[in-house]
Scaffold this active site. Structure first.
Site, mmCIF file in Angstrom:
data_model
loop_
_atom_site.group_PDB
_atom_site.id
_atom_site.type_symbol
_atom_site.label_atom_id
_atom_site.label_comp_id
_atom_site.label_asym_id
_atom_site.label_seq_id
_atom_site.Cartn_x
_atom_site.Cartn_y
_atom_site.Cartn_z
ATOM 1 C CE LYS A 136 -3.573 2.464 2.615
ATOM 2 N NZ LYS A 136 -4.631 2.371 3.641
ATOM 3 C CG HIS A 278 -12.747 -23.092 -38.814
ATOM 4 N ND1 HIS A 278 -12.381 -21.808 -38.466
ATOM 5 C CD2 HIS A 278 -12.739 -23.127 -40.163
ATOM 6 C CE1 HIS A 278 -12.181 -21.097 -39.557
ATOM 7 N NE2 HIS A 278 -12.382 -21.876 -40.601
#
Length: 525
Positions: A136, A278
């Protein structure tokens, strides 16, 4: 103001060398438990955190760094005068560099026989709290959570006397990611276990943890954006471990099709080749070597193989490379390549060549690369299932017709069944002599899949007389069976389980073909 580093690590790889370098740079050293002992035993002046805080470790080490003198030193903003005044009032020194890796929770719960008590005692509390505080306050504190970060930070300190904001921010992000991974692992484990130690297969909450490998140019279509991620700990021998040796950047569709080809080819123990277009195999074959396997796979459907994805499960040699290079190939995959094979493709600069290293165990240890779970995204939710890793063996087959399959037919049936598992449903696959002869995929009607498979075989000039046919699910009526027999099939493998099984079996007897049931379905949507 003197600089201070707090080092408290479970994995002590490289920490002694790091501490020695920090000491040489003038850092004061704080540490806990075994880390402090390691540093002291090697002659470093280190202050135990308990001496620093004036409060002893307690509760068998569960409480040692949860103290204002630790978190105040990590969280105080150096650019806020009131923060610095508070530190002075309470005689709290700043901590400018934090080195922490956490108790080995993930490794503990992965061990056979791990108990709930073992797991609980390996949940780190103080470590994550310190990491969060330091992360932090990243502008003032560099936080290191992995030994791989030590060299970069030391290089900057030695060169400039400080760690750059860019590096500290990257370290902060890595720290929060590590905490997320750690908490996710704990949540996954505890969500799947009861107080009595019994396990649920699917946890009450699941926490996906994936690492981005790269941004992609676009998704399935140019108007879609996309990126490529891997599991936090990828399985060996999986596509995400691939090393690209040459060629254009992989696209979203390349990766999806490559995965389909790779998963199929690594299911074979003998030399095999799979060509995918595909998401469906358009040619699969086994052979004495890569050249033979590829040549047979290509013959199945040369039209669809144009611009296809090719996967082989053996090191690619020059002979196979020369044959493959005659065609337009999007992606080529193998566990390795000879120098001569790579030379063949040097002029084919756009061909994407991927090397996927074999996992430990040799040339056929592909089972280590299987996913344990399959996940499909739906609107605002997920579908999760165990992966379809079922492997059919000869003893599983139930012959239900008067005509018994020959040994060669049984071999062809098992081959066809293995391929059908990787074909989109409804799937019909004609095979003979270790080679696909016709593939019907992704149709709403099984009857249409059967017709398409025979039509495609005709387009490729392949005669279906004497072929084996696999159907990924049961024949709901005899008409599908009649289509494949009319095309030339002499034996059929299917799961069974239809209300009309007796009718279909009677039709097989009437047509003089052998039929075996697997009792297992392989839908693939």
């Amino acid at each position: 103001m003197p600089m201070n580093a707090l080092l408290s690590v479970s994995d002590k790889t490289g920490v002694l060398e790091l501490a020695q370098s920090l000491h040489a740079l003038g850092f004061g050293l704080l540490s806990t438990g075994g880390t402090a002992k390691l540093l002291a035993d090697n002659g470093l002046p280190v202050t135990e955190v308990a001496d620093h805080t004036g409060f002893p470790e307690m509760l068998d080490g569960r409480v040692k760094t949860l103290h204002p003198k630790v978190h105040g030193g990590l969280l105080a903003r150096r650019d806020f005068p009131e923060h610095m005044a508070a530190l002075k009032t309470h005689d709290i020194a700043t901590i400018d560099l934090l080195v922490v890796n956490l108790y080995p929770f993930e490794a503990t719960v992965a061990k056979p026989g791990c108990t709930l008590e073992d797991a609980i005692e390996n949940i780190d509390i103080g470590g994550p709290a310190m990491v969060r505080s330091a992360a932090k306050n990243w502008k003032d504190v560099a936080v290191l959570t992995d030994a791989s970060q030590y060299a970069t930070v030391l290089a900057e300190l030695q060169a400039t006397g400080s760690v750059s904001h860019k590096t500290k921010f990257a370290l902060s992000v890595a720290a929060f990611n590590r905490i997320s991974q750690y908490d996710g692992a704990i949540s996954d484990y505890l969500s799947s276990i009861a107080e009595d130690g019994s396990h649920a297969q699917f946890p009450a909450q699941t926490n996906g943890r994936f690492v981005k490998l790269q941004d992609l140019r676009y998704g399935e279509n140019p108007h879609q954006q996309a990126a490529f991620y891997r599991d936090l700990v990828p399985a060996p021998g999986s596509l995400v471990t691939a090393k690209q040796l040459q060629g254009k950047e992989l696209s979203y569709n390349n990766i999806a099709d490559a995965d389909a080809a790779w998963e199929c080819v690594k299911s074979f123990d003998v030399p095999a080749c799979v060509i995918v277009k595909h998401a469906n195999p358009c040619g699969v074959a086994v052979g004495a070597n890569g050249l033979e396997a590829y040549s047979k796979a290509f013959r199945t459907d040369p039209t669809s193989a144009f611009g296809g994805i090719i996967a082989l499960n053996r090191i690619l040699d020059k002979d196979a490379a020369l044959q493959i290079s005659k065609q337009f190939v999007e992606v080529l995959m193998a566990p390795g390549y000879t120098a001569e094979a790579l030379e063949v493709f040097k002029s084919k600069v756009n061909v994407r060549i991927l090397e996927i290293a074999l996992p430990p165990g040799g040339t056929t240890a592909w089972d280590k690369g299987q996913n344990a779970m399959d996940i499909k995204r739906i609107g605002s939710g997920l579908l999760m299932q165990t992966a379809d890793n079922h492997e059919l063996v000869l003893a599983d087959l139930k012959v239900v017709t008067a005509l018994q399959p020959t040994p060669q037919q049984l071999e062809d049936l098992l081959f066809a069944w293995k391929v059908a598992k990787f074909v989109k449903s409804n799937a019909i696959v004609f095979c003979k002599d270790g080679m696909t002869m016709g593939v019907g995929a992704g149709q709403m009607s099984r009857l249409d899949s059967a017709r398409i498979a025979s039509i495609k075989a005709g387009h490729a000039g392949l005669a279906l007389a004497g072929t084996a046919v696999a159907s990924d699910a049961f024949f709901p009526f005899r008409d599908g069976l009649d289509v494949v027999v009319d095309a030339g099939a002499t034996c059929v493998i299917q799961p069974g389980g239809s209300m009309r099984d007796d009718e279909v079996i009677a039709a097989a007897n009437e047509r003089g073909v052998a039929m075996v049931l697997t009792g297992v379905r392989h839908f693939r949507h």
